[in-house]
Write a protein that holds these residues in place. Structure first.
Motif, PDB file in Angstrom:
ATOM      1  N   SER A  33      27.806 -43.554   9.504  1.00  0.00           N
ATOM      2  CA  SER A  33      26.595 -43.132   8.813  1.00  0.00           C
ATOM      3  C   SER A  33      25.439 -44.032   9.216  1.00  0.00           C
ATOM      4  O   SER A  33      25.640 -45.194   9.580  1.00  0.00           O
ATOM      5  CB  SER A  33      26.802 -43.210   7.301  1.00  0.00           C
ATOM      6  N   THR A  34      24.236 -43.500   9.134  1.00  0.00           N
ATOM      7  CA  THR A  34      23.059 -44.336   9.379  1.00  0.00           C
ATOM      8  C   THR A  34      22.813 -45.297   8.217  1.00  0.00           C
ATOM      9  O   THR A  34      22.052 -46.256   8.352  1.00  0.00           O
ATOM     10  CB  THR A  34      21.807 -43.468   9.572  1.00  0.00           C
ATOM     11  N   LYS A  35      23.465 -45.046   7.083  1.00  0.00           N
ATOM     12  CA  LYS A  35      23.223 -45.843   5.882  1.00  0.00           C
ATOM     13  C   LYS A  35      24.211 -47.001   5.703  1.00  0.00           C
ATOM     14  O   LYS A  35      24.015 -47.851   4.850  1.00  0.00           O
ATOM     15  CB  LYS A  35      23.288 -44.943   4.647  1.00  0.00           C
ATOM     16  N   GLY A  36      25.273 -46.998   6.481  1.00  0.00           N
ATOM     17  CA  GLY A  36      26.246 -48.069   6.299  1.00  0.00           C
ATOM     18  C   GLY A  36      27.457 -47.879   7.173  1.00  0.00           C
ATOM     19  O   GLY A  36      27.747 -46.765   7.616  1.00  0.00           O
ATOM     20  N   GLY A  37      28.186 -48.975   7.414  1.00  0.00           N
ATOM     21  CA  GLY A  37      29.313 -48.945   8.332  1.00  0.00           C
ATOM     22  C   GLY A  37      30.638 -48.693   7.655  1.00  0.00           C
ATOM     23  O   GLY A  37      31.473 -49.604   7.551  1.00  0.00           O
ATOM     24  N   ASP A  38      30.849 -47.482   7.157  1.00  0.00           N
ATOM     25  CA  ASP A  38      32.097 -47.155   6.470  1.00  0.00           C
ATOM     26  C   ASP A  38      33.126 -46.490   7.376  1.00  0.00           C
ATOM     27  O   ASP A  38      34.326 -46.632   7.146  1.00  0.00           O
ATOM     28  CB  ASP A  38      31.822 -46.209   5.288  1.00  0.00           C
ATOM     29  N   ALA A  39      32.693 -45.753   8.371  1.00  0.00           N
ATOM     30  CA  ALA A  39      33.611 -44.889   9.110  1.00  0.00           C
ATOM     31  C   ALA A  39      34.659 -45.680   9.883  1.00  0.00           C
ATOM     32  O   ALA A  39      35.852 -45.346   9.843  1.00  0.00           O
ATOM     33  CB  ALA A  39      32.829 -43.969  10.053  1.00  0.00           C
ATOM     34  N   HIS A  40      34.259 -46.719  10.602  1.00  0.00           N
ATOM     35  CA  HIS A  40      35.237 -47.469  11.392  1.00  0.00           C
ATOM     36  C   HIS A  40      36.299 -48.140  10.520  1.00  0.00           C
ATOM     37  O   HIS A  40      37.501 -47.998  10.794  1.00  0.00           O
ATOM     38  CB  HIS A  40      34.533 -48.499  12.285  1.00  0.00           C
TER      39      HIS A  40
ATOM     40  N   TYR B 106      26.825 -36.933  10.208  1.00  0.00           N
ATOM     41  CA  TYR B 106      26.329 -35.627   9.771  1.00  0.00           C
ATOM     42  C   TYR B 106      26.949 -35.179   8.442  1.00  0.00           C
ATOM     43  O   TYR B 106      26.318 -34.488   7.669  1.00  0.00           O
ATOM     44  CB  TYR B 106      26.615 -34.577  10.836  1.00  0.00           C
ATOM     45  N   GLU B 107      28.214 -35.519   8.225  1.00  0.00           N
ATOM     46  CA  GLU B 107      28.925 -35.125   7.009  1.00  0.00           C
ATOM     47  C   GLU B 107      28.855 -33.618   6.758  1.00  0.00           C
ATOM     48  O   GLU B 107      28.537 -33.172   5.649  1.00  0.00           O
ATOM     49  CB  GLU B 107      28.400 -35.900   5.792  1.00  0.00           C
ATOM     50  N   HIS B 108      29.157 -32.848   7.792  1.00  0.00           N
ATOM     51  CA  HIS B 108      29.217 -31.394   7.618  1.00  0.00           C
ATOM     52  C   HIS B 108      30.359 -31.005   6.680  1.00  0.00           C
ATOM     53  O   HIS B 108      30.330 -29.914   6.085  1.00  0.00           O
ATOM     54  CB  HIS B 108      29.392 -30.701   8.970  1.00  0.00           C
ATOM     55  N   SER B 109      31.370 -31.855   6.590  1.00  0.00           N
ATOM     56  CA  SER B 109      32.444 -31.675   5.616  1.00  0.00           C
ATOM     57  C   SER B 109      32.477 -32.898   4.710  1.00  0.00           C
ATOM     58  O   SER B 109      32.171 -34.013   5.153  1.00  0.00           O
ATOM     59  CB  SER B 109      33.797 -31.527   6.321  1.00  0.00           C
ATOM     60  N   ALA B 110      32.844 -32.695   3.462  1.00  0.00           N
ATOM     61  CA  ALA B 110      32.909 -33.813   2.517  1.00  0.00           C
ATOM     62  C   ALA B 110      33.884 -34.876   3.018  1.00  0.00           C
ATOM     63  O   ALA B 110      34.893 -34.562   3.664  1.00  0.00           O
ATOM     64  CB  ALA B 110      33.349 -33.305   1.147  1.00  0.00           C
ATOM     65  N   ARG B 111      33.586 -36.124   2.700  1.00  0.00           N
ATOM     66  CA  ARG B 111      34.395 -37.224   3.234  1.00  0.00           C
ATOM     67  C   ARG B 111      35.858 -37.120   2.827  1.00  0.00           C
ATOM     68  O   ARG B 111      36.753 -37.409   3.626  1.00  0.00           O
ATOM     69  CB  ARG B 111      33.809 -38.569   2.802  1.00  0.00           C
ATOM     70  N   ASP B 112      36.134 -36.751   1.579  1.00  0.00           N
ATOM     71  CA  ASP B 112      37.527 -36.685   1.151  1.00  0.00           C
ATOM     72  C   ASP B 112      38.290 -35.606   1.917  1.00  0.00           C
ATOM     73  O   ASP B 112      39.475 -35.784   2.248  1.00  0.00           O
ATOM     74  CB  ASP B 112      37.629 -36.472  -0.355  1.00  0.00           C
ATOM     75  N   VAL B 113      37.616 -34.501   2.242  1.00  0.00           N
ATOM     76  CA  VAL B 113      38.252 -33.441   3.024  1.00  0.00           C
ATOM     77  C   VAL B 113      38.486 -33.917   4.464  1.00  0.00           C
ATOM     78  O   VAL B 113      39.541 -33.657   5.049  1.00  0.00           O
ATOM     79  CB  VAL B 113      37.398 -32.160   2.996  1.00  0.00           C
TER      80      VAL B 113
ATOM     81  N   GLU C 144      40.351 -33.387  19.117  1.00  0.00           N
ATOM     82  CA  GLU C 144      39.904 -34.565  18.434  1.00  0.00           C
ATOM     83  C   GLU C 144      39.889 -34.375  16.924  1.00  0.00           C
ATOM     84  O   GLU C 144      39.543 -33.313  16.427  1.00  0.00           O
ATOM     85  CB  GLU C 144      38.517 -34.995  18.932  1.00  0.00           C
ATOM     86  N   ALA C 145      40.231 -35.441  16.253  1.00  0.00           N
ATOM     87  CA  ALA C 145      40.304 -35.465  14.799  1.00  0.00           C
ATOM     88  C   ALA C 145      39.730 -36.792  14.336  1.00  0.00           C
ATOM     89  O   ALA C 145      39.711 -37.759  15.087  1.00  0.00           O
ATOM     90  CB  ALA C 145      41.765 -35.338  14.353  1.00  0.00           C
ATOM     91  N   GLY C 146      39.270 -36.844  13.093  1.00  0.00           N
ATOM     92  CA  GLY C 146      38.765 -38.130  12.641  1.00  0.00           C
ATOM     93  C   GLY C 146      37.766 -38.037  11.518  1.00  0.00           C
ATOM     94  O   GLY C 146      37.859 -37.173  10.633  1.00  0.00           O
ATOM     95  N   LEU C 147      36.777 -38.916  11.572  1.00  0.00           N
ATOM     96  CA  LEU C 147      35.767 -39.042  10.522  1.00  0.00           C
ATOM     97  C   LEU C 147      34.377 -39.039  11.144  1.00  0.00           C
ATOM     98  O   LEU C 147      34.121 -39.775  12.102  1.00  0.00           O
ATOM     99  CB  LEU C 147      35.954 -40.360   9.757  1.00  0.00           C
ATOM    100  N   ASP C 148      33.491 -38.211  10.603  1.00  0.00           N
ATOM    101  CA  ASP C 148      32.096 -38.208  11.030  1.00  0.00           C
ATOM    102  C   ASP C 148      31.218 -38.336   9.802  1.00  0.00           C
ATOM    103  O   ASP C 148      30.979 -37.367   9.078  1.00  0.00           O
ATOM    104  CB  ASP C 148      31.745 -36.934  11.799  1.00  0.00           C
ATOM    105  N   TYR C 149      30.742 -39.558   9.557  1.00  0.00           N
ATOM    106  CA  TYR C 149      29.901 -39.836   8.406  1.00  0.00           C
ATOM    107  C   TYR C 149      28.414 -39.808   8.773  1.00  0.00           C
ATOM    108  O   TYR C 149      27.567 -40.099   7.927  1.00  0.00           O
ATOM    109  CB  TYR C 149      30.259 -41.190   7.796  1.00  0.00           C
TER     110      TYR C 149
END
Length: 263
Positions: free
Chosen positions: A135-142, A102-109, A95-100
């Motif tokens: 993210s719990t703060k906003g719907g950016d990931a989708h 926890y953000e264990h890695s910076a978003r740009d990475v 699996e690959a993708g975006l996890d906003y």
């Protein structure tokens, strides 16, 4: 009834546990499972490929770099992923993708490593297994995930552990992706997800455990395993107003077609 768990993990599990869990899966009606291999750190890719090789008739393997680990992956790791995913026994990238969340890695990475894996899947002609969590703060990931998939020309794969709403489901389905549902759909206060399941055509859905995480009701809080995917299938049947046998038949055919295995 013949079911497929379209996404499970056995990383770090001992062989005795794996063997017992797979026997319980067969007893519950499973005929196959997709085991997801993940980059764990430099030189460490877990045991998924080893486990799949020991059970070739029952397990199909994928391999990818999870967004949590994106910042730890070097160019050498990405090259290793490319060489390994080219092997015929690896049926998908991810699996690959975006996890906003926890953000264990910076978003740009995360975005960069996700794009690399999109390009790899496209080049190899293999499906992409996508992880996306808001993210719990906003719907950016989708929206960002959808944009990357569009920009990279991706049309074949699955949004695993889909937890979005009807609009998110619509966007991914329009791209050509499947949606895979985990035990989350059985939880209380997931009305938006349940509405999305009602909306999505059954022939675009799969069921999964994401074990050892996210055990469905009535096993919530316990270690998850492939046999529990039956509970998720029951909930999907309820939401779709069809029989459990019908959900099993269609989701099994969907998984086999996407990942290229025979049951």
């Amino acid at each position: 009834m013949r079911l497929v768990d379209s996404h499970c993990h056995f990383d770090r599990a001992d062989s005795a546990y794996v063997n017992a869990a797979l026997e319980r899966a067969r007893a519950a009606g499973l005929v196959h499972a997709v085991i997801v291999g993940q980059f764990q750190g430099p030189g460490d890719w877990g045991i998924a490929l080893e486990v799949a090789a020991a059970h070739p008739q029952f397990l199909t393997a994928t391999l990818g770099i999870h967004p949590h680990e994106a910042a730890r992956a070097t160019e050498a790791d990405l090259e290793h992923l490319e060489r390994t995913c080219a092997r015929p026994e690896i049926h998908a990238v991810g699996e690959a993708g975006l996890d906003y969340y926890y953000e264990h890695s910076a978003r740009d990475v995360q975005r960069q490593v996700f794009r690399r894996q999109c390009a790899l899947a496209k080049r190899l002609g293999k499906p992409l297994v996508v992880h996306v969590r808001e993210s719990t703060k906003g719907g950016d990931a989708h929206p960002e995930c959808e944009a990357i998939l569009k920009e990279e020309g991706m049309s074949r794969g699955v949004i695993h552990c889909f937890t979005g709403d009807t609009e998110a489901a619509r966007r991914y389905l329009d791209l050509g992706f499947m949606l895979s549902l985990s035990g989350v759909v059985t939880y209380k206060k997931t009305e938006a997800l349940q509405d999305a399941v009602r909306f999505a055509p059954l022939d675009r859905l799969m069921v999964e455990t994401d074990s050892p995480y996210l055990a469905p009701i009535p096993y919530r809080g316990k270690k998850n395993e492939p046999s529990y995917v039956v509970e998720t299938a029951k909930k999907v049947a309820e939401l779709k107003g069809v029989s459990l046998e019908r959900v099993a038949e269609v989701t099994t055919a969907n998984a086999a077609a996407l990942f290229g295995f025979t049951v």
